[in-house]
Design a protein around this motif. Structure first.
Motif, short mmCIF file in Angstrom:
data_model
loop_
_atom_site.label_atom_id
_atom_site.label_comp_id
_atom_site.label_asym_id
_atom_site.label_seq_id
_atom_site.Cartn_x
_atom_site.Cartn_y
_atom_site.Cartn_z
N LEU A 16 37.19 37.84 45.89
CA LEU A 16 37.22 38.65 47.10
C LEU A 16 36.06 38.31 48.02
CD1 LEU A 16 38.23 42.08 45.52
CD2 LEU A 16 39.61 40.73 47.12
N ASP A 17 34.87 38.14 47.46
CA ASP A 17 33.69 37.79 48.27
C ASP A 17 33.88 36.43 48.94
OD1 ASP A 17 31.05 37.07 49.16
OD2 ASP A 17 30.20 38.50 47.73
N TRP A 18 34.37 35.45 48.19
CA TRP A 18 34.60 34.11 48.73
C TRP A 18 35.61 34.14 49.88
CZ3 TRP A 18 38.78 30.57 48.69
CH2 TRP A 18 38.46 29.23 48.93
N LEU A 19 36.67 34.89 49.70
CA LEU A 19 37.69 35.00 50.75
C LEU A 19 37.14 35.72 51.98
CD1 LEU A 19 40.79 35.90 48.54
CD2 LEU A 19 40.50 33.79 49.88
N ARG A 20 36.39 36.80 51.78
CA ARG A 20 35.88 37.58 52.91
C ARG A 20 34.86 36.79 53.72
NH1 ARG A 20 35.24 43.16 49.38
NH2 ARG A 20 37.46 43.74 49.44
N GLN A 21 34.12 35.90 53.07
CA GLN A 21 33.19 35.06 53.83
C GLN A 21 33.94 34.16 54.81
OE1 GLN A 21 29.81 33.08 51.92
NE2 GLN A 21 30.20 34.27 50.04
N GLN A 22 35.24 34.02 54.61
CA GLN A 22 36.06 33.19 55.50
C GLN A 22 37.06 34.03 56.29
OE1 GLN A 22 36.88 29.24 53.17
NE2 GLN A 22 36.74 30.92 51.69
N GLY A 23 36.79 35.34 56.35
CA GLY A 23 37.62 36.20 57.16
C GLY A 23 38.96 36.56 56.56
N ARG A 24 39.10 36.38 55.25
CA ARG A 24 40.36 36.69 54.59
C ARG A 24 40.16 37.79 53.56
NH1 ARG A 24 44.41 33.40 54.23
NH2 ARG A 24 45.39 35.39 53.72
N ASP A 25 41.25 38.37 53.10
CA ASP A 25 41.19 39.40 52.07
C ASP A 25 42.33 39.17 51.10
OD1 ASP A 25 40.36 41.61 50.65
OD2 ASP A 25 40.18 42.91 52.41
N ALA A 26 42.40 39.98 50.08
CA ALA A 26 43.45 39.85 49.08
C ALA A 26 43.75 41.21 48.49
CB ALA A 26 43.03 38.88 47.97
N THR A 27 44.94 41.34 47.91
CA THR A 27 45.32 42.55 47.20
C THR A 27 44.72 42.51 45.79
OG1 THR A 27 47.41 42.69 48.40
CG2 THR A 27 47.25 43.90 46.31
N LEU A 28 44.04 43.58 45.41
CA LEU A 28 43.47 43.67 44.07
C LEU A 28 44.39 44.52 43.19
CD1 LEU A 28 41.13 43.31 42.01
CD2 LEU A 28 40.13 45.40 42.97
N TYR A 29 44.76 43.98 42.04
CA TYR A 29 45.59 44.73 41.10
C TYR A 29 44.95 44.64 39.71
CZ TYR A 29 49.63 46.79 38.80
OH TYR A 29 50.46 47.63 38.08
N ILE A 30 44.66 45.80 39.15
CA ILE A 30 44.14 45.87 37.78
C ILE A 30 45.01 46.84 37.01
CG2 ILE A 30 42.16 46.48 36.35
CD1 ILE A 30 40.35 45.60 38.57
N PRO A 31 45.59 46.42 35.91
CA PRO A 31 46.54 47.28 35.18
C PRO A 31 45.83 48.46 34.51
CG PRO A 31 46.05 45.32 33.90
CD PRO A 31 45.40 45.13 35.23
N ASP A 32 46.56 49.54 34.36
CA ASP A 32 46.05 50.69 33.64
C ASP A 32 46.07 50.39 32.14
OD1 ASP A 32 46.81 53.43 32.11
OD2 ASP A 32 45.54 53.85 33.84
N ARG A 33 44.93 50.63 31.48
CA ARG A 33 44.81 50.28 30.07
C ARG A 33 45.85 50.99 29.21
NH1 ARG A 33 40.41 48.80 26.44
NH2 ARG A 33 38.98 48.70 28.20
N ILE A 34 46.11 52.26 29.49
CA ILE A 34 47.00 53.04 28.64
C ILE A 34 48.46 52.79 29.00
CG2 ILE A 34 47.68 55.39 27.99
CD1 ILE A 34 44.77 56.21 28.35
#
Length: 671
Positions: free
Chosen positions: A110-128
């Motif tokens: 995310l940091d690398w992309l934002r330094q270039q004016g881009r973003d991304a969708t973050l998805y982290i699954p629920d453990r349970i």
């Protein structure tokens, strides 16, 4: 062979052994050839460092140690596809694991992309609800709305889930052990693929992501495009490396050493906020990453919202970072409560298994309703307590979800993966020191029995499993800041890079008090020396011992410093802390069983005219249960050379601590 200091069986069941004679000879030779102090030479000699290699080891540089990213299979494809998505302004999703390594890896991208004016969708699954790694429903949804999905710290064994994402391209950046076949993806970059030579296999997922970004920057440079600055990202790589218990060897040492220096600048809002809620008031060390920052990030995935840690690490808003850090701190407190209940049951059950089973290569426990978010940390505690590979499984609706933690020299991840391949587990995998598994409830005993057998050879080859190797004898007076500075040059210390472990013999205990729920803080000294502050981690939840007049202790010494925001550090030897790893090694006993005495700095304070001024009165009533107490006495302001003065005020603080409360009374007098 005689035990060191004649300690045959310490509180944690360890026999103390003297330094290895061959290593001592090697250290002496290295000290002679390099001019290093013997203490530092001991560390380097144990690591196999030769005299010509000393400068590079003491000052590890990324430019010298960073492997060429293209030595990893599929790296060229992964970097090229990532750059194409960036330049084509494609929709990118990041699917990350819910632990520190996964959150740090996601924050790197995310940091690398934002330094270039881009973003991304973050998805982290629920453990349970979803469990570890990519799953079919989540990948299907992400593929419908994105052109590229990057799986970090997961995905190597997720064949079905990645096949469900056929509508999008998938890149896997992982470090967990791979199987005989790879999942359907544009690229699977993993130093622990079966077709890799394993040379960079010590990298965590964040290290793999960092190498991918190095190669992506190369491609941008070749196209004449500006490249994001990667050096400020090293704080995230350092955090993940330590928290994921990656070996601190090779490039990992450089990652952590330089990452800690970046972190000390306090430029990343999330890490600043986490350090503040953890009350970290010194320059960050590997210890702080592993025991203060890491657990708070993990708390979100364990007992709360899985994405909180990654969001905290990746945000650029200090206010949002402060809110997220506070939420994580609150969840970490909840986690401790849940963990304590499960730990008590699990340790008792594991002990019962040890009594009933002939083979003792594994400690394990399984329980109905045990929270899946804490089984990993309970497995770690079990491993520490029993010095064995450990598995803890929480069972619900007939399905057990567990975590496993190993000891050095035993590849538990590969054994778990084999059980899964043979059908004894529904799912399983990981790396050498940690693994996860899913198993049918009725198959648990058979699976654990088979795991016992698989580990038998590696456990038999472990030498000195019940021993505690001592590096040397040290007097508290010798634990100076100068010694600390010399030892720090050989760090950082952690997995596969242990610090020197010194023994302290025949100590006088000046004071002791509980710290938090389970730790012991004490001050000890030898006769005539300045005192040394110490912490015995987990001592209050470990075994106790009867009081003794001359306790022995073993631990690693570290320098405590304050005011890291201004760079100021103390130069007082009293600020050296001895971390007594595990339960207090030696015969210190539990805090509420100490019977302490202290003189008055060799001066006898006047006894006439004492007036007491209690700060807090002890409440007592008939029938109140009286616990054993600890008493320590110290004076301030009593200077005999001023006895001719018209007025001398001496103040003596008396601390009385019961099992649950502390009372302080200040005694003052006129002379």
């Amino acid at each position: 062979m005689t035990a060191f200091l004649n300690v045959q069986n310490s509180l944690t069941g360890r026999r103390w052994t003297a330094p290895d004679p061959a290593l001592e000879r090697g250290a002496e030779a290295l000290a002679l050839d390099s001019g290093l102090p013997l203490a530092v030479a001991r560390i380097l000699s144990a690591r196999g460092v030769t005299a010509p290699e000393v400068p590079g080891y003491l000052d590890p540089k990324l430019r010298d140690l960073l492997p060429d990213p293209l030595t990893l299979r599929d790296m060229d494809k992964a970097a090229a596809r990532l750059v194409a998505a960036l330049q084509g302004r494609e929709k990118i999703a990041i699917f990350a694991d819910y632990d520190v390594d996964g959150g740090s890896s996601a924050a790197l991208l995310l940091d690398w992309l934002r330094q270039q004016g881009r973003d991304a969708t973050l998805y982290i699954p629920d453990r349970i609800d979803e469990g570890y790694g990519p799953n079919v429903p989540a990948m299907t949804r992400l593929a419908a709305d994105h052109d590229l999905i990057v799986c970090v710290d997961c995905g190597t064994l997720s064949h079905e889930a990645l096949a469900a994402a056929a509508a999008a391209d998938v890149i896997v950046l992982d470090h967990h052990q791979g199987g005989e076949t790879l999942p359907p993806a544009v690229a699977v970059v993993n130093p622990n693929r079966m077709d890799e030579d394993g040379s960079p296999g010590h990298l965590c997922a964040a290290g793999v992501v960092f190498l991918t970004l190095v190669q992506a920057n190369r491609l941008l440079r070749q196209d004449g495009q500006p490249q994001p600055d990667l050096i400020p990202l090293l704080d995230l790589v350092a955090l993940a490396t330590v928290a994921d218990v990656a070996p601190l060897v090779g490039v990992n040492r450089a990652f952590v050493r330089q990452g800690l220096a970046i972190m000390a600048r306090r430029e990343r809002p999330g890490l600043v906020a986490l350090a503040d809620v953890a009350k970290l008031d010194s320059r960050p060390t590997a210890f702080h990453l592993g025991f203060l920052i890491g657990p708070r990030i993990n708390a979100g995935g364990r007992v709360g919202r899985a994405d909180l840690g990654a969001l905290c690490l990746s945000t650029t808003d200090p206010r949002q970072a402060a809110k997220l850090a506070q939420d994580l701190d609150d969840l970490n407190r909840d986690r401790r409560t849940i963990e304590a209940a499960v730990r008590t049951e699990a340790l008792a059950q594991a002990a019962a298994h040890m009594d009933s089973e002939s083979a003792q290569n594994l400690a394990w426990a399984a329980g109905e309703g045990w929270h899946p978010g804490v089984v990993g940390i309970v497995a770690a505690r079990m491993k520490e307590a029993m010095n064995l590979p450990s598995v803890v499984i929480g069972v619900e609706h007939g399905i057990g979800k567990g975590s496993a933690r190993s000891v050095p020299g035993v590849d538990l991840g590969r054994a778990i993966q084999r059980l899964a391949a043979e059908g004894l587990l529904l799912k399983g995998g990981g790396h050498a020191m940690a693994a996860g598994l899913t198993v049918a409830e009725d198959a648990i005993p058979a699976a654990m029995s088979c795991l016992q057998a698989l580990l038998a050879r590696e456990m038999a080859e472990r030498s000195g499993a019940g021993e505690l190797r001592i590096s040397g004898l040290l007097d508290p007076q010798g634990a100076t800041v100068e010694l600390m500075q010399l030892l720090e040059r050989a760090g950082p210390f952690g997995q596969a890079a242990p610090a020197l472990r010194f023994a302290f013999a025949d100590q006088l205990i000046d004071s002791a008090a509980t710290m938090g729920d389970s730790h012991l803080r004490l001050r000890f000294r030898s006769a005539g020396s300045a005192p040394l502050d110490a912490v015995a981690w987990g001592a209050m939840s470990g075994p106790s011992a009867p009081p003794c007049s001359a306790p022995r202790a073993a631990g690693s010494i570290w320098r405590a410093s304050w005011n890291c925001r201004t760079g100021a550090e103390t130069n007082a030897s009293a600020c050296v802390w001895t971390m007594l790893r595990q339960q207090a090694e030696g015969v210190l006993g539990r805090a509420n069983e100490f019977h302490l005495e202290s003189d008055f700095s060799s001066c006898t304070p006047p006894s006439a005219g004492l007036n007491t001024a209690p700060r807090r009165a002890a409440k007592a009533s008939s029938g109140t249960r009286m616990w054993p107490v600890r008493l320590s006495v110290r004076t301030s302001g009593f200077q005999p050379e001023k006895r001719g003065s018209t007025l001398l005020r001496a103040a003596t603080s008396v601390f009385i601590q019961t099992k649950s409360e502390t009372y302080q009374t200040v005694l003052s007098c006129r002379v």
